[in-house]
Design an enzyme around this catalytic site. Structure first.
Site, PDB file in Angstrom:
ATOM      1  N   VAL A   1      18.744 -16.720   9.216  1.00 58.75           N
ATOM      2  CA  VAL A   1      17.672 -16.359   8.287  1.00 58.75           C
ATOM      3  C   VAL A   1      17.875 -17.079   6.953  1.00 58.75           C
ATOM      4  O   VAL A   1      16.924 -17.615   6.371  1.00 58.75           O
ATOM      5  CB  VAL A   1      17.581 -14.830   8.101  1.00 58.75           C
TER       6      VAL A   1
ATOM      7  N   TYR B   1       8.303 -19.844  12.344  1.00 63.38           N
ATOM      8  CA  TYR B   1       9.448 -19.155  11.735  1.00 63.38           C
ATOM      9  C   TYR B   1      10.317 -18.510  12.816  1.00 63.38           C
ATOM     10  O   TYR B   1      11.538 -18.643  12.793  1.00 63.38           O
ATOM     11  CB  TYR B   1       8.938 -18.096  10.756  1.00 63.38           C
TER      12      TYR B   1
ATOM     13  N   THR C   1      16.887 -20.711   7.349  1.00 62.58           N
ATOM     14  CA  THR C   1      15.440 -20.865   7.499  1.00 62.58           C
ATOM     15  C   THR C   1      14.690 -20.531   6.217  1.00 62.58           C
ATOM     16  O   THR C   1      13.737 -21.218   5.851  1.00 62.58           O
ATOM     17  CB  THR C   1      14.943 -19.979   8.662  1.00 62.58           C
ATOM     18  N   GLU C   2      15.141 -19.494   5.533  1.00 61.74           N
ATOM     19  CA  GLU C   2      14.438 -19.035   4.335  1.00 61.74           C
ATOM     20  C   GLU C   2      14.656 -19.935   3.120  1.00 61.74           C
ATOM     21  O   GLU C   2      13.719 -20.272   2.418  1.00 61.74           O
ATOM     22  CB  GLU C   2      14.857 -17.600   3.982  1.00 61.74           C
ATOM     23  N   SER C   3      15.924 -20.279   2.844  1.00 63.44           N
ATOM     24  CA  SER C   3      16.221 -20.964   1.576  1.00 63.44           C
ATOM     25  C   SER C   3      17.034 -22.235   1.719  1.00 63.44           C
ATOM     26  O   SER C   3      17.254 -22.921   0.721  1.00 63.44           O
ATOM     27  CB  SER C   3      16.984 -20.011   0.648  1.00 63.44           C
TER      28      SER C   3
END
Length: 195
Positions: free
Chosen positions: A67, A175, A70-72
């Protein structure tokens, strides 16, 4: 035997040795280059924070790493146009909700300090755990809800038994795939990172 004949047999013996050395070099590059390439694409940082928070909230630490990637992309200062902040791109309202629900100790972690890696990972693990429990252990639904919200996932789950087929947001479909791929990669690249 003449000296030219001796030189021929010396070179003749050297050719197989050079071939073996060349093949050995190619094998080494083939074996280690993908690992080096993948560790550059999928870095791993903040392992201590991930281990502690993932254990506290009973979340797979490899999922947390996926996560974050993928997120940041591991940028603790990341901010989205919608206001999500930090490594796990949390909305301050979501972090505050984790405190109100008693999942995160608000005296220890501040929802206003989401750029701090330890704080962000704590809130992110708490939220992932909350979503996984909400969806009765259905990790794909929790991942999709992390991106698109619980209400959307509830609606999609009623449409089709295969969540990916029901998702109507292309961003959330992508995502879900990206997080699952990153999860697999982190397990392959760092098999002993969270032991």
């Amino acid at each position: 035997m003449s000296s030219s004949g001796t030189r021929f047999f010396t070179w003749f013996r050297l050719v197989p040795l050079l071939a073996v050395a060349f093949m050995g070099t190619i094998s080494a590059v083939y074996s280690y280059a993908p690992a080096l390439l993948f560790t550059a694409i999928y870095p791993l940082r903040y392992e201590d924070y991930i281990v502690a928070s993932a254990a506290d909230h009973a979340v797979d630490p490899y999922l947390v790493a996926a996560v974050i990637e993928t997120e940041s992309g591991w940028d603790p200062q990341a901010r989205s146009s919608q206001g999500a902040r930090g490594l796990m791109q949390l909305m301050p309202e979501t972090a505050r909700d984790m405190v109100v629900k008693g999942i995160v100790d608000g005296s220890r972690y501040s929802a206003d300090n989401l750029e701090d890696p330890a704080t962000n990972i704590e809130f992110g693990c708490a939220y992932l755990s909350y979503l996984i429990r909400y969806f009765n252990g259905a990790t794909d639904r929790a991942i999709a809800a992390y991106n698109a919200g619980m209400g959307n996932v509830n609606d999609w789950a009623q449409e089709d038994t295969v969540l990916h087929n029901a998702i109507t947001f292309p961003e959330t479909q992508a995502y879900l795939i990206r997080v699952n791929n990153a999860h697999d990669r982190y397990q392959q690249i760092y098999p002993e990172a969270f032991l």
